[in-house]
Write a protein that holds these residues in place. Sequence first.
Motif, mmCIF file in Angstrom:
data_model
loop_
_atom_site.group_PDB
_atom_site.id
_atom_site.type_symbol
_atom_site.label_atom_id
_atom_site.label_comp_id
_atom_site.label_asym_id
_atom_site.label_seq_id
_atom_site.Cartn_x
_atom_site.Cartn_y
_atom_site.Cartn_z
ATOM 1 N N ALA A 1 7.062 -37.122 -33.364
ATOM 2 C CA ALA A 1 6.918 -38.304 -32.511
ATOM 3 C C ALA A 1 5.877 -39.282 -33.051
ATOM 4 O O ALA A 1 5.939 -40.484 -32.763
ATOM 5 C CB ALA A 1 6.554 -37.886 -31.084
ATOM 6 N N LYS A 2 4.943 -38.806 -33.865
ATOM 7 C CA LYS A 2 3.898 -39.657 -34.432
ATOM 8 C C LYS A 2 4.185 -40.060 -35.878
ATOM 9 O O LYS A 2 3.370 -40.752 -36.488
ATOM 10 C CB LYS A 2 2.551 -38.926 -34.363
ATOM 11 C CG LYS A 2 2.090 -38.643 -32.950
ATOM 12 C CD LYS A 2 0.721 -38.006 -32.921
ATOM 13 C CE LYS A 2 0.820 -36.520 -33.152
ATOM 14 N NZ LYS A 2 -0.433 -35.803 -32.992
ATOM 15 N N ASP A 3 5.305 -39.637 -36.433
ATOM 16 C CA ASP A 3 5.608 -39.864 -37.851
ATOM 17 C C ASP A 3 6.362 -41.171 -38.042
ATOM 18 O O ASP A 3 7.572 -41.244 -37.896
ATOM 19 C CB ASP A 3 6.421 -38.692 -38.408
ATOM 20 C CG ASP A 3 6.493 -38.694 -39.914
ATOM 21 O OD1 ASP A 3 6.731 -39.782 -40.500
ATOM 22 O OD2 ASP A 3 6.330 -37.632 -40.515
ATOM 23 N N ARG A 4 5.627 -42.227 -38.389
ATOM 24 C CA ARG A 4 6.230 -43.561 -38.554
ATOM 25 C C ARG A 4 7.192 -43.607 -39.739
ATOM 26 O O ARG A 4 8.184 -44.325 -39.708
ATOM 27 C CB ARG A 4 5.130 -44.611 -38.739
ATOM 28 C CG ARG A 4 4.268 -44.797 -37.517
ATOM 29 C CD ARG A 4 4.909 -45.684 -36.475
ATOM 30 N NE ARG A 4 5.100 -47.027 -37.035
ATOM 31 C CZ ARG A 4 6.209 -47.745 -36.870
ATOM 32 N NH1 ARG A 4 7.199 -47.295 -36.169
ATOM 33 N NH2 ARG A 4 6.308 -48.938 -37.407
ATOM 34 N N THR A 5 6.907 -42.862 -40.799
ATOM 35 C CA THR A 5 7.786 -42.876 -41.964
ATOM 36 C C THR A 5 9.160 -42.348 -41.600
ATOM 37 O O THR A 5 10.186 -42.947 -41.954
ATOM 38 C CB THR A 5 7.174 -42.049 -43.115
ATOM 39 O OG1 THR A 5 5.892 -42.602 -43.435
ATOM 40 C CG2 THR A 5 8.061 -42.066 -44.335
ATOM 41 N N CYS A 6 9.196 -41.233 -40.890
ATOM 42 C CA CYS A 6 10.496 -40.687 -40.460
ATOM 43 C C CYS A 6 11.232 -41.685 -39.581
ATOM 44 O O CYS A 6 12.443 -41.892 -39.727
ATOM 45 C CB CYS A 6 10.308 -39.359 -39.733
ATOM 46 S SG CYS A 6 9.908 -37.983 -40.830
ATOM 47 N N GLU A 7 10.502 -42.315 -38.692
ATOM 48 C CA GLU A 7 11.117 -43.299 -37.799
ATOM 49 C C GLU A 7 11.721 -44.457 -38.597
ATOM 50 O O GLU A 7 12.874 -44.844 -38.381
ATOM 51 C CB GLU A 7 10.071 -43.824 -36.818
ATOM 52 C CG GLU A 7 10.602 -44.863 -35.856
ATOM 53 C CD GLU A 7 9.524 -45.438 -34.942
ATOM 54 O OE1 GLU A 7 9.799 -46.474 -34.324
ATOM 55 O OE2 GLU A 7 8.416 -44.855 -34.868
ATOM 56 N N LEU A 8 10.968 -44.987 -39.542
ATOM 57 C CA LEU A 8 11.430 -46.142 -40.322
ATOM 58 C C LEU A 8 12.617 -45.808 -41.215
ATOM 59 O O LEU A 8 13.478 -46.655 -41.455
ATOM 60 C CB LEU A 8 10.287 -46.700 -41.163
ATOM 61 C CG LEU A 8 9.168 -47.378 -40.368
ATOM 62 C CD1 LEU A 8 7.982 -47.684 -41.270
ATOM 63 C CD2 LEU A 8 9.677 -48.644 -39.696
ATOM 64 N N LEU A 9 12.697 -44.579 -41.721
ATOM 65 C CA LEU A 9 13.775 -44.198 -42.631
ATOM 66 C C LEU A 9 14.955 -43.547 -41.924
ATOM 67 O O LEU A 9 15.943 -43.199 -42.569
ATOM 68 C CB LEU A 9 13.241 -43.264 -43.710
ATOM 69 C CG LEU A 9 12.254 -43.915 -44.672
ATOM 70 C CD1 LEU A 9 11.696 -42.888 -45.635
ATOM 71 C CD2 LEU A 9 12.921 -45.060 -45.420
ATOM 72 N N GLY A 10 14.845 -43.364 -40.612
ATOM 73 C CA GLY A 10 15.945 -42.755 -39.874
ATOM 74 C C GLY A 10 16.050 -41.251 -40.071
ATOM 75 O O GLY A 10 17.128 -40.683 -39.915
ATOM 76 N N ILE A 11 14.935 -40.610 -40.398
ATOM 77 C CA ILE A 11 14.932 -39.146 -40.544
ATOM 78 C C ILE A 11 14.845 -38.532 -39.157
ATOM 79 O O ILE A 11 13.952 -38.867 -38.376
ATOM 80 C CB ILE A 11 13.756 -38.681 -41.424
ATOM 81 C CG1 ILE A 11 13.938 -39.198 -42.854
ATOM 82 C CG2 ILE A 11 13.641 -37.155 -41.409
ATOM 83 C CD1 ILE A 11 12.760 -38.935 -43.772
ATOM 84 N N ALA A 12 15.773 -37.637 -38.855
ATOM 85 C CA ALA A 12 15.820 -36.979 -37.545
ATOM 86 C C ALA A 12 15.374 -35.536 -37.671
ATOM 87 O O ALA A 12 15.753 -34.840 -38.624
ATOM 88 C CB ALA A 12 17.238 -37.030 -36.994
ATOM 89 N N LEU A 13 14.581 -35.084 -36.717
ATOM 90 C CA LEU A 13 14.223 -33.669 -36.622
ATOM 91 C C LEU A 13 15.361 -32.978 -35.887
ATOM 92 O O LEU A 13 15.613 -33.255 -34.718
ATOM 93 C CB LEU A 13 12.900 -33.508 -35.866
ATOM 94 C CG LEU A 13 12.426 -32.078 -35.622
ATOM 95 C CD1 LEU A 13 12.164 -31.343 -36.938
ATOM 96 C CD2 LEU A 13 11.154 -32.100 -34.763
ATOM 97 N N LEU A 14 16.067 -32.102 -36.579
ATOM 98 C CA LEU A 14 17.253 -31.460 -36.014
ATOM 99 C C LEU A 14 16.969 -30.105 -35.387
ATOM 100 O O LEU A 14 17.619 -29.716 -34.418
ATOM 101 C CB LEU A 14 18.321 -31.305 -37.107
ATOM 102 C CG LEU A 14 18.734 -32.595 -37.810
ATOM 103 C CD1 LEU A 14 19.698 -32.279 -38.953
ATOM 104 C CD2 LEU A 14 19.341 -33.569 -36.826
ATOM 105 N N ASP A 15 16.012 -29.369 -35.958
ATOM 106 C CA ASP A 15 15.708 -28.032 -35.461
ATOM 107 C C ASP A 15 14.347 -27.618 -35.993
ATOM 108 O O ASP A 15 13.915 -28.090 -37.050
ATOM 109 C CB ASP A 15 16.771 -27.032 -35.933
ATOM 110 C CG ASP A 15 16.623 -25.660 -35.293
ATOM 111 O OD1 ASP A 15 16.153 -25.578 -34.138
ATOM 112 O OD2 ASP A 15 16.949 -24.659 -35.953
ATOM 113 N N ALA A 16 13.668 -26.735 -35.266
ATOM 114 C CA ALA A 16 12.394 -26.185 -35.722
ATOM 115 C C ALA A 16 12.114 -24.889 -34.992
ATOM 116 O O ALA A 16 12.552 -24.696 -33.854
ATOM 117 C CB ALA A 16 11.249 -27.170 -35.483
#
Length: 157
Positions: A23-38
């Motif tokens: 939720a705090k990762d701006r790079t993932c947000e900007l590149l459209g990287i989704a957290l699918l599982d953990a």
Amino acid sequence: MTGTGDESDEEFAARRRAEELYAKDRTCELLGIALLDAGPGRATVGMRVTEAMVNGHGIGHGGFLFLLADAAFAFACNTYGPTTLAQGAQITFLRPAEVDDDLVAEAVERTRFGRGGLYDVTVRRADGVPVAEFRGQSHTLGSRPAPETRQQDPSRR
């Protein structure tokens, strides 16, 4: 990413830690990287290769593949609680990624030792074909949760 009703407290806590970091990762947000599982020591992320991510050869730039694998690694090694950072990493590119490829990076913990850890990440296309293999070494800042200790027998003090 949603949990299941059957997950353990450990699974829930690990997933929650990864979600909070994501939720705090701006790079993932900007590149459209989704957290699918953990879960404890593991994480899966996904990303679609866009036109903006290609190199001069017209294929997915290796830096973006590294970034995707590194994101999965970061979420996996932070599922235990204390802040954990990359100490080192390397990647082997197996085949090119193309524009519009949906990529999935799956990080798996191999071992943890002291403040260190070793994680492997496989980046695959949606058809399951691997495009890259990544190995990351982690370092945990601060203290790890203390291992369980037995109460000392009062007569032995």
